[in-house]
Design a protein around this motif. Structure first.
Motif, PDB file in Angstrom:
ATOM      1  N   ARG A  48     -29.999  26.041 -10.570  1.00  0.00           N
ATOM      2  CA  ARG A  48     -29.550  24.923 -11.399  1.00  0.00           C
ATOM      3  C   ARG A  48     -30.127  25.012 -12.810  1.00  0.00           C
ATOM      4  NH1 ARG A  48     -26.888  21.466  -7.909  1.00  0.00           N
ATOM      5  NH2 ARG A  48     -27.210  22.110  -5.733  1.00  0.00           N
ATOM      6  N   GLU A  49     -29.456  24.344 -13.747  1.00  0.00           N
ATOM      7  CA  GLU A  49     -29.892  24.352 -15.135  1.00  0.00           C
ATOM      8  C   GLU A  49     -31.255  23.679 -15.270  1.00  0.00           C
ATOM      9  OE1 GLU A  49     -28.445  26.050 -17.280  1.00  0.00           O
ATOM     10  OE2 GLU A  49     -26.259  25.950 -17.140  1.00  0.00           O
ATOM     11  N   LYS A  50     -32.014  24.083 -16.263  1.00  0.00           N
ATOM     12  CA  LYS A  50     -33.301  23.450 -16.526  1.00  0.00           C
ATOM     13  C   LYS A  50     -33.112  21.972 -16.821  1.00  0.00           C
ATOM     14  CE  LYS A  50     -36.700  26.741 -18.267  1.00  0.00           C
ATOM     15  NZ  LYS A  50     -37.493  27.139 -19.446  1.00  0.00           N
ATOM     16  N   GLY A  51     -33.845  21.129 -16.107  1.00  0.00           N
ATOM     17  CA  GLY A  51     -33.790  19.705 -16.371  1.00  0.00           C
ATOM     18  C   GLY A  51     -32.468  19.058 -16.035  1.00  0.00           C
ATOM     19  N   SER A  52     -31.657  19.686 -15.173  1.00  0.00           N
ATOM     20  CA  SER A  52     -30.344  19.153 -14.841  1.00  0.00           C
ATOM     21  C   SER A  52     -30.005  19.530 -13.407  1.00  0.00           C
ATOM     22  CB  SER A  52     -29.274  19.720 -15.787  1.00  0.00           C
ATOM     23  OG  SER A  52     -27.972  19.442 -15.326  1.00  0.00           O
ATOM     24  N   LYS A  95     -21.404  36.271  -8.132  1.00  0.00           N
ATOM     25  CA  LYS A  95     -21.865  35.013  -8.722  1.00  0.00           C
ATOM     26  C   LYS A  95     -20.674  34.122  -9.070  1.00  0.00           C
ATOM     27  CE  LYS A  95     -23.752  37.146 -12.171  1.00  0.00           C
ATOM     28  NZ  LYS A  95     -24.485  37.485 -13.411  1.00  0.00           N
ATOM     29  N   ILE A  96     -20.870  32.816  -8.927  1.00  0.00           N
ATOM     30  CA  ILE A  96     -19.951  31.834  -9.494  1.00  0.00           C
ATOM     31  C   ILE A  96     -20.743  31.080 -10.542  1.00  0.00           C
ATOM     32  CG2 ILE A  96     -18.338  29.957  -9.061  1.00  0.00           C
ATOM     33  CD1 ILE A  96     -18.416  30.715  -6.080  1.00  0.00           C
ATOM     34  N   ASN A  97     -20.539  31.435 -11.802  1.00  0.00           N
ATOM     35  CA  ASN A  97     -21.303  30.833 -12.894  1.00  0.00           C
ATOM     36  C   ASN A  97     -20.643  29.539 -13.354  1.00  0.00           C
ATOM     37  OD1 ASN A  97     -23.156  32.851 -12.835  1.00  0.00           O
ATOM     38  ND2 ASN A  97     -22.705  33.688 -14.856  1.00  0.00           N
ATOM     39  N   GLY A  98     -21.412  28.478 -13.365  1.00  0.00           N
ATOM     40  CA  GLY A  98     -20.890  27.179 -13.766  1.00  0.00           C
ATOM     41  C   GLY A  98     -21.363  26.767 -15.140  1.00  0.00           C
ATOM     42  N   LYS A  99     -20.573  27.021 -16.136  1.00  0.00           N
ATOM     43  CA  LYS A  99     -20.870  26.529 -17.492  1.00  0.00           C
ATOM     44  C   LYS A  99     -20.239  25.123 -17.564  1.00  0.00           C
ATOM     45  CE  LYS A  99     -22.458  29.028 -20.248  1.00  0.00           C
ATOM     46  NZ  LYS A  99     -22.259  29.634 -21.558  1.00  0.00           N
ATOM     47  N   MET A 100     -20.990  24.139 -17.032  1.00  0.00           N
ATOM     48  CA  MET A 100     -20.412  22.821 -16.825  1.00  0.00           C
ATOM     49  C   MET A 100     -20.334  22.022 -18.122  1.00  0.00           C
ATOM     50  SD  MET A 100     -19.890  23.533 -13.768  1.00  0.00           S
ATOM     51  CE  MET A 100     -19.066  22.044 -13.199  1.00  0.00           C
ATOM     52  N   ALA A 101     -19.346  21.128 -18.185  1.00  0.00           N
ATOM     53  CA  ALA A 101     -19.112  20.305 -19.377  1.00  0.00           C
ATOM     54  C   ALA A 101     -20.392  19.581 -19.794  1.00  0.00           C
ATOM     55  CB  ALA A 101     -18.004  19.289 -19.098  1.00  0.00           C
ATOM     56  N   PHE A 102     -20.747  19.707 -21.063  1.00  0.00           N
ATOM     57  CA  PHE A 102     -21.888  19.052 -21.699  1.00  0.00           C
ATOM     58  C   PHE A 102     -23.250  19.585 -21.241  1.00  0.00           C
ATOM     59  CE2 PHE A 102     -18.616  15.596 -21.599  1.00  0.00           C
ATOM     60  CZ  PHE A 102     -18.347  15.571 -22.962  1.00  0.00           C
ATOM     61  N   GLY A 104     -23.730  23.037 -19.563  1.00  0.00           N
ATOM     62  CA  GLY A 104     -23.876  24.484 -19.398  1.00  0.00           C
ATOM     63  C   GLY A 104     -24.708  25.096 -20.508  1.00  0.00           C
ATOM     64  N   ASP A 105     -25.773  25.773 -20.134  1.00  0.00           N
ATOM     65  CA  ASP A 105     -26.711  26.332 -21.109  1.00  0.00           C
ATOM     66  C   ASP A 105     -26.291  27.742 -21.523  1.00  0.00           C
ATOM     67  OD1 ASP A 105     -28.899  26.377 -22.763  1.00  0.00           O
ATOM     68  OD2 ASP A 105     -30.396  26.182 -21.173  1.00  0.00           O
ATOM     69  N   VAL A 106     -27.012  28.292 -22.488  1.00  0.00           N
ATOM     70  CA  VAL A 106     -26.694  29.607 -23.052  1.00  0.00           C
ATOM     71  C   VAL A 106     -27.027  30.723 -22.062  1.00  0.00           C
ATOM     72  CG1 VAL A 106     -27.190  28.769 -25.376  1.00  0.00           C
ATOM     73  CG2 VAL A 106     -28.969  29.981 -24.105  1.00  0.00           C
ATOM     74  N   TRP A 107     -26.362  31.849 -22.235  1.00  0.00           N
ATOM     75  CA  TRP A 107     -26.798  33.139 -21.691  1.00  0.00           C
ATOM     76  C   TRP A 107     -27.086  34.007 -22.921  1.00  0.00           C
ATOM     77  CZ3 TRP A 107     -27.576  34.346 -16.591  1.00  0.00           C
ATOM     78  CH2 TRP A 107     -27.081  33.448 -15.644  1.00  0.00           C
ATOM     79  N   SER A 166     -33.061  28.724 -17.245  1.00  0.00           N
ATOM     80  CA  SER A 166     -33.482  28.618 -15.851  1.00  0.00           C
ATOM     81  C   SER A 166     -33.327  29.918 -15.082  1.00  0.00           C
ATOM     82  CB  SER A 166     -32.681  27.510 -15.159  1.00  0.00           C
ATOM     83  OG  SER A 166     -31.300  27.731 -15.337  1.00  0.00           O
ATOM     84  N   TYR A 167     -32.785  30.956 -15.716  1.00  0.00           N
ATOM     85  CA  TYR A 167     -32.588  32.224 -15.013  1.00  0.00           C
ATOM     86  C   TYR A 167     -33.197  33.347 -15.840  1.00  0.00           C
ATOM     87  CZ  TYR A 167     -30.337  35.941 -12.343  1.00  0.00           C
ATOM     88  OH  TYR A 167     -30.103  37.046 -11.563  1.00  0.00           O
ATOM     89  N   PRO A 168     -34.164  34.117 -15.284  1.00  0.00           N
ATOM     90  CA  PRO A 168     -34.800  35.194 -16.044  1.00  0.00           C
ATOM     91  C   PRO A 168     -33.818  36.304 -16.371  1.00  0.00           C
ATOM     92  CG  PRO A 168     -35.458  35.299 -13.740  1.00  0.00           C
ATOM     93  CD  PRO A 168     -34.690  34.019 -13.907  1.00  0.00           C
ATOM     94  N   LEU A 169     -33.972  36.888 -17.574  1.00  0.00           N
ATOM     95  CA  LEU A 169     -33.005  37.867 -18.047  1.00  0.00           C
ATOM     96  C   LEU A 169     -33.709  38.859 -18.956  1.00  0.00           C
ATOM     97  CD1 LEU A 169     -29.887  37.869 -17.550  1.00  0.00           C
ATOM     98  CD2 LEU A 169     -29.636  36.833 -19.795  1.00  0.00           C
TER      99      LEU A 169
END
Length: 293
Positions: A48-52, A95-102, A104-107, A166-169
């Protein structure tokens, strides 16, 4: 689906191919309808997204979801990659990547092969990404951005970013990104962003430098990302959990082309829960583990 000589030349030159609307609305709906239930699960495979509470990435759905298990064997997705490699492929990552409305964080700018090399000890870049849009993708909801031709540089220096999202890269620094963009044409094509309707598909090279911005729009941007690897190029280390970097190197056997619309039987090994072994990891190369045993 066979690639044309022009498509093969374009892939070699630019590092990606875009197929707008390759899957029908009916086919895409089958997949989209399965996503909410998957995202609602409280499992390790949902990051999940950081803080969300919004899901950033759902891993390995092809092992416990029938629609996505059929997608993982779809000839429109698998056959072009087999053609490019001249070899059977296995599923390295799903993977199913969810760039959700409002939310979704950066990659950040990165090469996928950088992670596969550093974390998984994948021998070479003979692996391919396939992205399939489950939502319409436009300029506002965080589309993918590519630097055309950047795959020609091979593996570039990268830093392991453990804190930005939230995901190491393994991310590429800004100075190198600027140089690659300038070489690719600067403001005249140095960055491209394929956009189109749900059901569109992108094939892109594992060394192609890419990124996506946050989604500040009111529209979700959910996409499936399948990473297919040549069987002979399978990973040599299990540093990451199996739900992230798969350990079944068997060649993918394709289903018929209408597999998203018909109930072809598929194996779902994690249907009743992810096994404890999927969380086991080891920093040692596989050959050293076998020698020790």
């Amino acid at each position: 689906m066979k690639l044309t000589p022009q498509q093969l030349e374009q892939f070699d030159r630019e590092g990606y191919l875009f197929f707008p609307g390759l899957f029908t609305r009916e086919e895409t709906k089958v997949l989209n309808d399965a996503v909410p239930e998957l995202y609602a699960r409280r499992e390790a495979y949902n990051v999940r997204e950081k803080g969300s509470d919004a899901v950033r990435t759902n891993f390995a759905a092809h092992l416990y979801s029938e629609p996505f298990a059929r997608l993982a064997r779809h000839p429109r997705m698998v056959q072009p990659v087999v053609e490019l490699f001249g070899e059977d492929v296995y599923m390295h990552q799903f993977k199913i990547n969810g760039k959700m409305a409002f939310e979704g964080d950066v990659w950040q700018w990165h090469q996928d092969y950088g992670t596969w090399l550093n974390d998984d000890m994948m021998p070479t870049e003979r692996a391919m990404n396939v992205a399939i849009f489950l939502d319409d993708v436009n300029e506002f909801n965080g589309p993918l951005m590519f630097i055309p031709g950047s795959h020609k540089r091979g593996v570039v220096d990268a830093k392991h970013d453990l804190s930005t999202t939230s995901y190491p890269l393994w991310v590429v620094n800004n100075e190198l990104v600027s140089k690659l963009v300038e070489r690719a044409g600067g403001k005249e094509g140095g960055i491209v962003s394929p956009q189109g309707p749900a059901g569109s598909m992108i094939l892109f090279h594992s060394c192609l430098v890419h990124a996506s911005s946050s989604n500040l729009s009111p529209w979700n941007r959910v996409s499936v990302y399948l990473s297919l690897c040549a069987v002979s190029n399978h990973i040599r280390r299990h540093k990451r959990p199996e739900y992230i970097a798969h350990r079944d190197f068997a060649p993918i056997a394709c289903l018929p082309d209408d597999c998203l619309l018909k109930d072809y039987p598929v194996d779902l090994p994690w249907k009743n829960g992810m096994p404890a072994s999927a969380l086991a990891t080891s920093p040692e190369p596989l050959d050293q583990i076998k020698e020790a045993a």
